[in-house]
Scaffold this motif. Structure first.
Motif, PDB file in Angstrom:
ATOM      1  N   VAL A 177       0.841  -1.200   0.000  1.00  0.00           N
ATOM      2  CA  VAL A 177       0.000   0.000   0.000  1.00  0.00           C
ATOM      3  C   VAL A 177       0.875   1.247   0.000  1.00  0.00           C
ATOM      4  N   GLN A 178       1.882   1.278   0.876  1.00  0.00           N
ATOM      5  CA  GLN A 178       2.758   2.450   0.962  1.00  0.00           C
ATOM      6  C   GLN A 178       3.536   2.655  -0.334  1.00  0.00           C
ATOM      7  N   THR A 179       4.003   1.579  -0.931  1.00  0.00           N
ATOM      8  CA  THR A 179       4.751   1.662  -2.188  1.00  0.00           C
ATOM      9  C   THR A 179       3.888   2.282  -3.291  1.00  0.00           C
ATOM     10  N   GLU A 180       2.641   1.854  -3.373  1.00  0.00           N
ATOM     11  CA  GLU A 180       1.758   2.386  -4.409  1.00  0.00           C
ATOM     12  C   GLU A 180       1.390   3.848  -4.145  1.00  0.00           C
ATOM     13  N   ILE A 181       1.220   4.226  -2.888  1.00  0.00           N
ATOM     14  CA  ILE A 181       0.958   5.635  -2.556  1.00  0.00           C
ATOM     15  C   ILE A 181       2.136   6.497  -2.993  1.00  0.00           C
ATOM     16  N   GLU A 182       3.346   6.044  -2.689  1.00  0.00           N
ATOM     17  CA  GLU A 182       4.543   6.790  -3.084  1.00  0.00           C
ATOM     18  C   GLU A 182       4.682   6.857  -4.600  1.00  0.00           C
TER      19      GLU A 182
END
Length: 91
Positions: A72-77
């Motif tokens: 999730v964090q990777t895709e947000i970034e």
């Protein structure tokens, strides 16, 4: 393109460690598409493309729950990065 290769490597490591998880296999295929679509743009503007073998090894999350949080964090970034690109004065 480097970001796409990094994400693909991370998802591959997660799949190898925790087995087939549909969300990660789907995103991994999407990363392949992104890499394929970015390559001609980089070539057009004479930007040296990275290769997957020049990137650092991914860190394997300690649990599947952690893997989901990292995904999730990777895709947000990733979204944030492309939004910054859209605001920049690029060809």
């Amino acid at each position: 393109q480097q970001d796409e290769y990094l994400a693909k490597a991370e998802y591959a490591a997660i799949l190898k460690t925790y087995g087939t998880q549909r969300v990660f296999s789907n995103i991994s295929r999407a990363e392949d598409t992104h890499i394929r679509l970015l390559t001609p743009i980089l070539e057009k503007y004479n930007v040296t493309a990275v290769t997957s073998d020049t990137l650092p090894s991914p860190v394997i999350p300690e649990s599947l729950k952690s893997a989901y949080a990292i995904g999730v964090q990777t895709e947000i970034e990733n979204i944030d990065m492309y939004e910054r690109f859209l605001k920049a004065d690029l060809p």
